[in-house]
Design an enzyme around this catalytic site. Structure first.
Site, PDB file in Angstrom:
ATOM      1  N   ASP A   1      11.394 -27.778 -22.063  1.00  0.00           N
ATOM      2  CA  ASP A   1      12.415 -28.642 -21.488  1.00  0.00           C
ATOM      3  C   ASP A   1      11.843 -30.065 -21.395  1.00  0.00           C
ATOM      4  OD1 ASP A   1      14.912 -27.938 -18.916  1.00  0.00           O
ATOM      5  OD2 ASP A   1      14.645 -29.663 -20.229  1.00  0.00           O
TER       6      ASP A   1
ATOM      7  N   GLU B   1      21.976 -31.174 -12.385  1.00  0.00           N
ATOM      8  CA  GLU B   1      20.627 -30.709 -12.068  1.00  0.00           C
ATOM      9  C   GLU B   1      20.268 -30.898 -10.598  1.00  0.00           C
ATOM     10  OE1 GLU B   1      19.123 -32.062 -16.500  1.00  0.00           O
ATOM     11  OE2 GLU B   1      17.663 -31.272 -15.106  1.00  0.00           O
TER      12      GLU B   1
HETATM   13  C1  GLC Z   1      17.356 -31.420 -19.052  1.00  0.00           C
HETATM   14  C2  GLC Z   1      17.804 -30.004 -18.790  1.00  0.00           C
HETATM   15  C3  GLC Z   1      18.070 -29.208 -20.030  1.00  0.00           C
HETATM   16  C4  GLC Z   1      18.468 -30.117 -21.175  1.00  0.00           C
HETATM   17  C5  GLC Z   1      17.308 -31.045 -21.482  1.00  0.00           C
HETATM   18  C6  GLC Z   1      17.656 -32.063 -22.588  1.00  0.00           C
HETATM   19  O1  GLC Z   1      16.401 -31.797 -18.108  1.00  0.00           O
HETATM   20  O2  GLC Z   1      16.991 -29.202 -17.943  1.00  0.00           O
HETATM   21  O3  GLC Z   1      19.102 -28.261 -19.707  1.00  0.00           O
HETATM   22  O4  GLC Z   1      18.765 -29.336 -22.326  1.00  0.00           O
HETATM   23  O5  GLC Z   1      16.874 -31.764 -20.339  1.00  0.00           O
HETATM   24  O6  GLC Z   1      18.666 -32.919 -22.160  1.00  0.00           O
END
Ligand code: GLC
Length: 607
Positions: A305, A499
């Site tokens: 991530d 988030e």
């Molecule tokens: C974010 C998220 C993830 C996402 C990634 C790219 O922090 O946790 O779900 O796919 O970054 O945007």
């Protein structure tokens, strides 16, 4: 040191170009008639260590210092983080940007195409004019896997139209505590729904052919099972926390959707920021390799991530070593790709990461690229431009809105008669398409206001009533503004978030919305519609309501709400998540020994 090794690499690459490029024309890996395994093996044998390290690197479009870096490092992938859009946010603007990146990627001697990735988590939500579907929690309420498969197909077609072939979706998280800001990204609190909805992967990824994109099951694993952490004084957080649960619970509650996703052929899995009993998932060899790859047989690749490996420790070299050895195959490195490349190269050269691990990671990545047909068609298929926001997709989204609605209370006042003389519409979310779309819309966090094309719930009501019906809208009417009407529709709920910024310790309605319920429902028959990313605490106001509907985050097609409120369609939705009486009941989930919610998981009335 760095400069010297770069110069050597460049010189080697230039020297190689004449021979390799010439060979590359006849190279087996470029022959689409050969089996993918053979193409991977042949290409792997031609790759330098720098080529392999490059394929394991994903850079963020806004942080690429110099476009020549794309060919120089040979990035395996480039991504758009939430809201990271080209100057011209249209299919053409996207296609021009990504095709320019691709031309740079193909300058590298072996001409390995770059795979572009994005979060299209409820439609192609970064792109203005895209169809915005209900977020996953609303789709969970539909209990309709076939509908969700079609949504996968429609979303993929719109993503494909912009030159992107990788979607970081679906989130198959199982949200166990609605105080978590990512609850709406979950299909529900019981793994049965996320498991059933993995049909979206078949819709999105299908046969890897035209109009499809690589899907990503995320975030592995138990991201929705973290414990409320109040260690930082005054702050509480769930997101990216620690799931302190037994292996039995992890396997029973959080693993089943991944098993289903793998059975449906998902090509990538994203590691979770969270931890399991104190160990970061990004460094968790048992879960990423022993369970996901060996036990469940996952043959795709694991993507980290957003700078997730940097949460392992303060030592970047250790983070690279531990993440790759644990089973991460490609690293989402939005901030400092040069440092990542240097650290990975050094860790391999000093023997801390075996070459077999590198070759496994690169083979997994190349396999997906060959399956996607990226070598044969590295550039955008511009014949799909008209897919973006098409009427067919909007009709599908409107159907999804209808089926996502859950009727929680009805004292015989619904359906509303279309020829009702005077209707008062109120509440913070009645006429705000940004609020009804929620987070991950145009920007990462989303935003209130008229941010995308579509219909608000108020517009949907006006489109549905008879010509003689008068519809007024007052966001928060005072008592004297709520006189003389025959029916009231009060649309309340949350403003957008994403988030951890959505972690909330109080899920009560805002004062303005509560006053609107009080003033409207004491003066006329009323229905309250909740537009939110999760259940909200409204127990004290429930007696005033003649009817109550959960609408979740419906997206761009608010018309779907009026379709049901006025009886053109019946309610079919069922709660995908327990609706608590009060905050002190949380976390509360179906199957708990002590279970006395306001409305139970699976509840939903009909006409
Ligand atoms: C974010 C998220 C993830 C996402 C990634 C790219 O922090 O946790 O779900 O796919 O970054 O945007």
């Amino acid at each position: 040191m760095l400069l010297k090794s770069r110069a050597t690499q460049l010189l080697t690459a230039l020297l190689l170009t004449s021979t390799v490029s010439a060979q590359a024309q006849q190279a087996p890996y470029l022959d689409p008639k050969l089996p993918v395994e053979e193409r991977v093996k042949d290409l792997l044998s031609r790759m330098t260590l720098e080529d392999k390290v490059g394929q394991m690197t994903q850079a963020e479009r806004g942080n690429i210092k110099n476009l020549d870096d794309i060919g120089f490092y040979g990035f395996g992938s480039i991504l758009s983080g939430g809201g990271s859009v080209p100057g011209e946010n249209t299919p053409e603007g996207w296609a021009n940007m990504i095709d320019a990146f691709q031309r740079k990627a193909l300058e590298a001697p072996l001409k390995i195409p770059m795979l572009y990735g994005i979060d299209a988590v409820h439609g192609h939500n970064n792109v203005y004019g895209a169809t915005i579907f209900p977020h996953n929690l609303g789709l969970g309420a539909t209990r309709n896997p076939e509908l969700v498969r079609k949504i996968g197909q429609a979303t993929a077609a719109e993503v494909y139209a912009t030159g992107i072939r990788w979607n970081f979706a679906p989130c198959v998280c199982v949200a166990r505590d609605e105080r978590w800001g990512r609850t709406y990204e979950s299909y529900g609190e019981d793994p049965e729904i996320a498991t059933a909805m993995t049909t979206i992967i078949e819709g999105m990824q299908g046969d890897y052919g035209k109009g499809t994109v690589l899907a990503t099951a995320k975030h592995f694993v138990a991201d929705g099972g973290t414990l409320l952490d109040s260690s930082t004084t005054g702050n509480y957080s769930l997101d990216q926390g620690d799931a302190r649960i037994t292996e039995e619970e992890l396997r029973k509650v959080h693993l089943p959707p991944y098993k289903a996703a793998i059975e449906k052929g998902v090509g990538s899995v994203m590691a979770s920021f969270s931890s399991w009993n104190g160990l970061k998932l990004h460094a968790h060899k048992y879960l990423l390799t022993d369970v996901l790859k060996n036990e469940l047989g996952f043959k795709g690749f694991v993507i980290s991530d957003w700078a997730g490996i940097d949460q392992i420790s303060p030592d970047p070299a250790r983070n690279v070593r531990e993440a790759i050895n644990a089973g991460v195959d490609m690293v989402m490195e939005p901030n400092n790709y040069a440092r990542f490349v240097d650290n990975l190269t050094a860790e391999i050269k000093n023997g801390n990461i075996p070459m077999s691990r590198i070759d496994d990671a690169v083979s997994r990545i190349l396999t997906q690229k060959f399956k996607l047909g990226l070598f044969e068609q590295p550039f955008t298929d511009r014949s799909y431009f008209d897919q973006l926001g098409s009427q067919e997709h909007r009709d599908l989204a409107r159907q999804a809105v209808r089926e996502s609605l859950v009727l929680l209370k009805n004292e015989g006042v619904l359906p509303i008669k279309k020829d009702t003389p005077k209707i008062l519409v109120a509440g913070s979310n009645a006429d705000d398409i940004g609020n009804q779309a929620g987070g991950w819309t145009i920007s990462w966090q989303g935003k209130s206001g008229d941010i995308i094309p579509g219909t608000t719930i108020l517009q949907g009501i006006k489109n549905t009533v008879s010509a003689n019906t008068k519809v007024d809208y007052v966001k928060w009417p005072e008592a004297d503004e709520a006189k003389g009407y025959d029916f009231g529709v009060v649309v309340v709920g949350e403003r957008p978030y994403a988030e951890g910024q959505g972690d909330k310790m109080d899920l009560g309605l805002g004062d303005g919305d509560r006053r609107a319920i009080q003033n409207v429902c004491s003066a006329m028959k009323c229905v309250v519609v909740v537009v939110s990313g999760r259940p909200m605490i409204l127990t004290d106001d429930l007696p005033r309501m003649n009817a109550l509907v959960a609408a979740w985050l419906p997206g761009s097609e608010g018309q779907g709400v009026a379709d049901v409120l006025f009886g053109d369609h019946n309610f079919t939705g069922k709660l995908p998540i327990t609706w608590p009486r009060s905050m002190d009941q949380l976390p509360i989930n179906v199957g708990d020994a002590k279970y006395d919610p306001l409305f139970a998981y699976g509840f939903g009335l009909k006409y």
